[in-house]
Design a protein around this motif. Structure first.
Motif, PDB file in Angstrom:
ATOM      1  N   LEU A  54       0.856   0.484   6.533  1.00 43.55           N
ATOM      2  CA  LEU A  54       1.457   0.522   5.470  1.00 43.55           C
ATOM      3  C   LEU A  54       2.056  -0.943   5.121  1.00 43.55           C
ATOM      4  N   ALA A 261       1.138  -2.267   0.781  1.00 43.54           N
ATOM      5  CA  ALA A 261       1.551  -0.792   0.286  1.00 43.54           C
ATOM      6  C   ALA A 261       2.851  -0.317   0.231  1.00 43.54           C
ATOM      7  N   ASN A 355      -8.089  -2.298  -4.800  1.00 42.42           N
ATOM      8  CA  ASN A 355      -6.747  -1.529  -4.770  1.00 42.42           C
ATOM      9  C   ASN A 355      -6.351  -0.987  -6.124  1.00 42.42           C
ATOM     10  N   TRP A 357      -3.521   1.368  -8.624  1.00 37.03           N
ATOM     11  CA  TRP A 357      -2.241   2.050  -8.810  1.00 37.03           C
ATOM     12  C   TRP A 357      -2.368   2.881  -9.925  1.00 37.03           C
ATOM     13  N   PHE A 368      -0.378   4.308  -4.961  1.00 34.28           N
ATOM     14  CA  PHE A 368      -0.986   3.014  -4.568  1.00 34.28           C
ATOM     15  C   PHE A 368      -2.117   3.369  -3.597  1.00 34.28           C
ATOM     16  N   TYR A 369      -3.269   3.046  -3.961  1.00 34.97           N
ATOM     17  CA  TYR A 369      -4.467   2.805  -2.884  1.00 34.97           C
ATOM     18  C   TYR A 369      -4.762   1.540  -2.177  1.00 34.97           C
ATOM     19  N   ALA A 370      -4.270   1.066  -1.201  1.00 33.82           N
ATOM     20  CA  ALA A 370      -4.083  -0.239  -0.638  1.00 33.82           C
ATOM     21  C   ALA A 370      -5.684  -0.276   0.099  1.00 33.82           C
TER      22      ALA A 370
END
Length: 399
Positions: A54, A261, A355, A357, A368-370
């Motif tokens: 993270l 993230a 990425n 959001w 959120f997809y990081a």
């Protein structure tokens, strides 16, 4: 937790099939409760790659735009900027913008003066007439004819002719970089310093900066470079050098931040909760409201089979003619419910390395997809983002 278990299983399968290398996802509900927090895979394809977590940091590119929009609206609240005033009152270089209409038979640029004004509202909604030169052959040709350098890391690099009358259409471009330049003029500080004082510190964000190159801790946490072969679909080491970790000369509000993230979700959560830490009620509402004078221009891009994955990555199944698309001051708006995935008025956007959001106020969830993967508009990542939204929505429904 069936939705979460299914999502994690989908991620595990994608890793096993070598469709993705790694990433991290976080989803939060309207009470600030963590619905999902999950890191997976590795930071690169190298033998010495670290596990993605993270706190893994990476260039978030256009996910920077949301934070710059927040800062600009804070300046509106303070009376330092106005949404509908000609930006030339702050940036005199934009006093008489010209529109590039083409080239004559001798290769001379054909230009005409704009009759509409560029405003902060039009900057924040990408309806200013500006466009990224690398996305527009006409502007690239004009720059080549002028012998202008690229990759300077300066906002002034985006001092190009417009491609349409301000307010009359929509094209993605460097408008938000100029919004950041306006902020610097009226506050007397850099955009990074302003963000530190008015976003990062209030929200406890410790791994977000425009200046990652010389930050040893940020470099230690930095993700590696992963690409996808456009022909075979296999993952490859991304070695183009197109987007190295660098400190730009200027703090580019359109795409210069590095983050993680754990930090970025704090911005989304604050906006979802409407806790007053970032914006007051009036500007908070403006941030989410569809603003385009001609929303059909953005809808055409969002629903296009070629560029749709760039502008609506998680909504591949919802790009039909009945979809209602618009652009707000903070990102794009799906102004119609996507059943099982997103509520009416969901605000979303993302960054070039895939990425993504979203903030769904109707259903009370954000996420959120990081990751860091090139090229942009990766369809596998878009599908996983959609699955994340669906999983989060199922958990919210249970609550």
């Amino acid at each position: 937790m069936a939705g979460i278990r299914k999502f994690k299983s989908t991620i595990a399968s994608a890793l096993s099939n070598k469709e993705i290398a790694g990433g991290a996802v976080i989803a939060i509900d309207r009470h600030g409760k963590e619905l999902l927090s999950h890191a997976f895979g590795q930071t690169s394809l190298d033998d010495d790659a670290h596990l993605f977590d993270l706190d893994t940091t990476f260039w978030i590119a256009s996910s920077t735009k949301l934070l710059t929009a927040i800062c600009a609206l804070q300046c509106v609240e303070k009376g330092l900027l106005k949404l509908d005033e000609d930006i030339s009152t702050v940036l005199p270089e934009w006093k008489d913008p010209q529109i590039l209409t083409g080239f004559d038979g001798d290769g001379n640029a054909q230009l005409r003066c704009a009759t509409e004004k560029i405003t902060l509202r039009r900057l924040l909604t990408h309806s200013s007439g500006m466009t990224y030169y690398f996305m527009n052959p006409l502007i690239m040709r004009w720059r080549d004819s002028q012998g202008l350098a690229v990759g300077t890391g300066r906002v002034a690099e985006y001092m190009n002719p417009l491609v349409f009358e301000p307010g009359s259409s929509w094209q993605y471009g460097p408008s938000i970089d100029w919004a950041g330049a306006m902020l610097e003029k009226v506050t007397g500080v850099t955009l990074g310093a302003y963000m530190q004082a008015h976003i990062f510190a209030p929200l406890g964000m410790t791994h977000t900066t425009f200046r990652a190159k010389h930050d040893a801790e940020m470099r230690r946490r930095m993700v590696g470079r992963v690409g996808r072969n456009p022909t075979t679909g296999e993952l490859i080491r991304e070695e183009s050098g197109l987007y190295p970790v660098k400190d730009n000369t200027d703090d580019l509000g359109g795409g210069g931040l590095y983050s993680c993230a754990r930090d970025y979700i704090k911005v989304l959560t604050s906006l979802l909760l409407d806790d007053g830490k970032l914006l007051g009620p009036a500007m908070h509402g403006e941030l989410f409201r569809g603003q385009l004078e001609h929303p059909e221009a953005f809808a055409a891009a969002a629903t296009n089979r070629v560029v749709g994955p760039l502008f609506s990555p998680a909504f591949a199944a919802s790009r039909g003619a009945d979809s209602r698309w618009d652009y707000a001051l903070g990102g794009a708006v799906v102004d119609k419910e996507v059943p099982g995935q997103a509520g009416k008025g969901t605000l979303y956007w993302g960054g070039l390395p895939n990425n993504n959001w979203w903030i769904d106020r109707e259903n009370g969830v954000c996420g959120f997809y990081a990751t860091w993967l090139l090229p942009p508009g990766d369809q596998i990542t878009g599908k996983l983002m959609a699955e994340l939204q669906k999983a989060a929505l199922k958990e919210v429904a249970k609550l």
